[in-house]
Scaffold this active site. Sequence first.
Site, PDB file in Angstrom:
ATOM      1  N   LEU A   1      -4.892  -4.756  39.180  1.00  0.00           N
ATOM      2  CA  LEU A   1      -3.606  -4.880  39.804  1.00  0.00           C
ATOM      3  C   LEU A   1      -3.950  -4.077  41.045  1.00  0.00           C
ATOM      4  O   LEU A   1      -4.571  -3.268  41.627  1.00  0.00           O
ATOM      5  CB  LEU A   1      -2.545  -3.919  38.885  1.00  0.00           C
ATOM      6  N   VAL A   2      -2.742  -4.482  41.895  1.00  0.00           N
ATOM      7  CA  VAL A   2      -2.701  -3.888  43.310  1.00  0.00           C
ATOM      8  C   VAL A   2      -2.359  -2.432  43.193  1.00  0.00           C
ATOM      9  O   VAL A   2      -1.108  -2.130  42.712  1.00  0.00           O
ATOM     10  CB  VAL A   2      -1.771  -4.684  44.119  1.00  0.00           C
TER      11      VAL A   2
ATOM     12  N   LYS B   1     -16.729   4.726  34.477  1.00  0.00           N
ATOM     13  CA  LYS B   1     -16.191   4.039  33.168  1.00  0.00           C
ATOM     14  C   LYS B   1     -16.847   4.107  32.004  1.00  0.00           C
ATOM     15  O   LYS B   1     -16.365   4.205  30.763  1.00  0.00           O
ATOM     16  CB  LYS B   1     -15.666   2.654  33.497  1.00  0.00           C
TER      17      LYS B   1
ATOM     18  N   LEU C   1      -5.662   9.446  35.543  1.00  0.00           N
ATOM     19  CA  LEU C   1      -5.959   9.963  36.875  1.00  0.00           C
ATOM     20  C   LEU C   1      -6.870   9.131  37.702  1.00  0.00           C
ATOM     21  O   LEU C   1      -7.624   8.358  37.098  1.00  0.00           O
ATOM     22  CB  LEU C   1      -6.680  11.171  36.645  1.00  0.00           C
TER      23      LEU C   1
ATOM     24  N   THR D   1       2.540   7.516  39.186  1.00  0.00           N
ATOM     25  CA  THR D   1       2.366   6.038  39.748  1.00  0.00           C
ATOM     26  C   THR D   1       1.598   5.194  38.773  1.00  0.00           C
ATOM     27  O   THR D   1       1.011   5.777  37.839  1.00  0.00           O
ATOM     28  CB  THR D   1       1.706   6.330  41.371  1.00  0.00           C
TER      29      THR D   1
ATOM     30  N   PHE E   1      -0.459   3.069  36.204  1.00  0.00           N
ATOM     31  CA  PHE E   1      -0.361   2.964  34.810  1.00  0.00           C
ATOM     32  C   PHE E   1       0.146   4.035  34.081  1.00  0.00           C
ATOM     33  O   PHE E   1       0.876   4.156  33.154  1.00  0.00           O
ATOM     34  CB  PHE E   1      -1.636   2.479  34.459  1.00  0.00           C
TER      35      PHE E   1
ATOM     36  N   ALA F   1      -4.911  18.415  38.240  1.00  0.00           N
ATOM     37  CA  ALA F   1      -4.964  18.444  36.917  1.00  0.00           C
ATOM     38  C   ALA F   1      -6.561  18.689  36.439  1.00  0.00           C
ATOM     39  O   ALA F   1      -6.457  18.994  35.145  1.00  0.00           O
ATOM     40  CB  ALA F   1      -4.761  16.952  36.432  1.00  0.00           C
TER      41      ALA F   1
ATOM     42  N   TYR G   1     -17.999  -3.289  40.933  1.00  0.00           N
ATOM     43  CA  TYR G   1     -17.302  -2.596  39.896  1.00  0.00           C
ATOM     44  C   TYR G   1     -17.999  -2.130  38.696  1.00  0.00           C
ATOM     45  O   TYR G   1     -18.443  -1.098  38.624  1.00  0.00           O
ATOM     46  CB  TYR G   1     -15.795  -3.354  39.761  1.00  0.00           C
TER      47      TYR G   1
HETATM   48  P1  NAD Z   1      -2.691   5.535  40.639  1.00  0.00           P
HETATM   49  O1  NAD Z   1      -3.340   6.027  41.657  1.00  0.00           O
HETATM   50  O2  NAD Z   1      -1.477   4.522  40.815  1.00  0.00           O
HETATM   51  O3  NAD Z   1      -2.266   6.805  39.864  1.00  0.00           O
HETATM   52  C1  NAD Z   1      -3.111   7.998  39.892  1.00  0.00           C
HETATM   53  C2  NAD Z   1      -2.323   9.164  39.248  1.00  0.00           C
HETATM   54  O4  NAD Z   1      -3.176  10.278  39.111  1.00  0.00           O
HETATM   55  C3  NAD Z   1      -0.791   9.559  40.141  1.00  0.00           C
HETATM   56  O5  NAD Z   1      -0.212   9.988  39.214  1.00  0.00           O
HETATM   57  C4  NAD Z   1      -1.659  10.909  40.724  1.00  0.00           C
HETATM   58  O6  NAD Z   1      -0.724  11.702  41.424  1.00  0.00           O
HETATM   59  C5  NAD Z   1      -2.665  11.294  39.810  1.00  0.00           C
HETATM   60  N1  NAD Z   1      -3.591  12.095  40.430  1.00  0.00           N
HETATM   61  C6  NAD Z   1      -4.707  11.945  41.218  1.00  0.00           C
HETATM   62  N2  NAD Z   1      -5.311  12.965  41.387  1.00  0.00           N
HETATM   63  C7  NAD Z   1      -4.838  13.904  40.597  1.00  0.00           C
HETATM   64  C8  NAD Z   1      -4.987  15.516  40.409  1.00  0.00           C
HETATM   65  N3  NAD Z   1      -6.337  15.876  41.135  1.00  0.00           N
HETATM   66  N4  NAD Z   1      -4.438  16.335  39.779  1.00  0.00           N
HETATM   67  C9  NAD Z   1      -3.344  15.546  39.086  1.00  0.00           C
HETATM   68  N5  NAD Z   1      -2.903  14.211  39.336  1.00  0.00           N
HETATM   69  C10 NAD Z   1      -3.683  13.652  39.891  1.00  0.00           C
HETATM   70  O7  NAD Z   1      -4.124   4.837  39.983  1.00  0.00           O
HETATM   71  P2  NAD Z   1      -3.878   3.717  38.726  1.00  0.00           P
HETATM   72  O8  NAD Z   1      -4.370   2.582  39.477  1.00  0.00           O
HETATM   73  O9  NAD Z   1      -2.583   3.679  37.885  1.00  0.00           O
HETATM   74  O10 NAD Z   1      -5.141   3.993  37.799  1.00  0.00           O
HETATM   75  C11 NAD Z   1      -5.038   4.999  36.552  1.00  0.00           C
HETATM   76  C12 NAD Z   1      -6.033   4.550  35.831  1.00  0.00           C
HETATM   77  O11 NAD Z   1      -6.261   3.179  35.146  1.00  0.00           O
HETATM   78  C13 NAD Z   1      -7.417   4.816  36.271  1.00  0.00           C
HETATM   79  O12 NAD Z   1      -8.407   5.413  35.537  1.00  0.00           O
HETATM   80  C14 NAD Z   1      -7.838   3.367  36.766  1.00  0.00           C
HETATM   81  O13 NAD Z   1      -9.211   3.214  36.848  1.00  0.00           O
HETATM   82  C15 NAD Z   1      -7.407   2.780  35.748  1.00  0.00           C
HETATM   83  N6  NAD Z   1      -7.179   1.360  36.022  1.00  0.00           N
HETATM   84  C16 NAD Z   1      -6.806   0.934  37.104  1.00  0.00           C
HETATM   85  C17 NAD Z   1      -6.692  -0.532  37.300  1.00  0.00           C
HETATM   86  C18 NAD Z   1      -6.299  -1.103  38.458  1.00  0.00           C
HETATM   87  O14 NAD Z   1      -6.314  -2.318  38.847  1.00  0.00           O
HETATM   88  N7  NAD Z   1      -5.305  -0.374  39.489  1.00  0.00           N
HETATM   89  C19 NAD Z   1      -7.047  -1.467  36.244  1.00  0.00           C
HETATM   90  C20 NAD Z   1      -7.546  -1.006  35.171  1.00  0.00           C
HETATM   91  C21 NAD Z   1      -7.655   0.539  34.884  1.00  0.00           C
HETATM   92 NA    NA Z   2      -1.536   6.382  36.826  1.00  0.00          NA
END
Ligand code: NAD
Ligand code: NA
Length: 396
Positions: A272-273, A243, A138, A50, A52, A111, A234
């Site tokens: 992002l949402v 972070k 993750l 899902t 990023f 993971a 945050y």
């Molecule tokens: P997300 O929830 O969409 O994706 C998380 C992923 O991690 C999924 O594939 C899920 O299956 C996997 N996952 C979770 N726990 C797990 C585990 N124990 N073992 C294996 N896989 C596992 O999250 P996202 O929003 O894409 O976030 C990804 C990164 O990007 C994070 O570090 C987040 O802080 C960072 N980020 C997010 C945003 C935002 O606004 N959403 C902005 C900047 C950075």
């Molecule tokens: Na992700």
Amino acid sequence: MIIEPKMRGFICLTAHPKGCEQNVINQISYVQSKGTIEGPKKVLVIGASTGFGLASRITSAFSSGAATIGVFFEKPPQEGKPASPGWYNTVAFQQQAANAGIYAKSINGDAFSNEVKQKTIDLIKADLGKIDLIIYSLASPVRTNPATGITHRSVLKPIGNTYSNKTVDFHTGIVSNISIEPCTDEEINNTVAVMGGEDWEMWMDALTAADALEENATTIAYSYIGPSLTEAVYRKGTIGKAKDHLEATAFTITDKLKPINGKAYVSVNKALVTQASSAIPVIPLYISLLYKTMKEKGIHEGCIEQIQRLFQDRLFTGNAIPTDEQGRIRIDDWEMREDVQNDITALWPKASTETLGEIGDLNGYKSDFLNLFGFAVEGVDYAADVNENITIPQLQ
Ligand code: NAD
Ligand code: NA
């Protein structure tokens, strides 16, 4: 079965296979419309199902033709109950990769565990030999450290002082004031243990020990900074400490990768949402104002636009990777633009239940949230019967 969204608080308990499939197809079409990228060849994406991470997998495979191994933690379908969205996203990704003749295999499990790391390494050794890009994406509220057996839970709290501000319940559109009590030191440590860089370093150590990294291998983890408006909860809160740790870990990993001339980077991405960001107080209100402003300026991006631009304009230009003074890649540059932030600062005091529909993009927020679960996706017939009980091809 006919699948409808079933909301409970900030989560949706159902997901739609066809909507998830359409989302994946749309993302693939988007990166293909941007042309090919002389990018990675053999990629491991940790958190690939899902957000990023999925966007990183799609860009690797469909912009650069890379072989990908994806690791994630998703719920399979059960008797009469749909799977989690990342399950259906991966079904679609695997099918599309197979149609295009691109290698892709997936691993569903924790993971953070030694077992999943070993299983992944065995698969790399058997099928790919070595890899040249590792994306660490993750997002989890909990981690059991395999070295200690201790289970840590993260919290989203301010540090030092109670924080009060406005927030929105995006389901109802009601804007209200909230106060969050400051965290304890233990909560900081636990949040760093879950969302800091320790597990990223463990992955890179394990891959190095197994001789699974190509010369010049690169690894990227994702971070967020955001404006002063959300700082207390945050970047200067518990998650911000995690972070900070993640960003510091990039330097530790780069040092360790010296023998193969490898590099670790953190990319700071746009707000992002996602399921995770929807659960953080204040952030949904900020995002609804941000979306409105960025859409008006024609610079709004979702995960796939962010990651495609990260690959094309930052990582694989043929030149040195540009970073800020702290060594971070900045793909949040448009979010942080002065004109964007000035607009939000001006709108913030005006945001209320009455005004938000007008001055913010509440509808955009809601539809993005539904999209995460494969709902409200254009072109999908939600009245039609769908088979929820589908398996992921090439699941190891
Ligand atoms: P997300 O929830 O969409 O994706 C998380 C992923 O991690 C999924 O594939 C899920 O299956 C996997 N996952 C979770 N726990 C797990 C585990 N124990 N073992 C294996 N896989 C596992 O999250 P996202 O929003 O894409 O976030 C990804 C990164 O990007 C994070 O570090 C987040 O802080 C960072 N980020 C997010 C945003 C935002 O606004 N959403 C902005 C900047 C950075
Ligand atoms: Na992700």
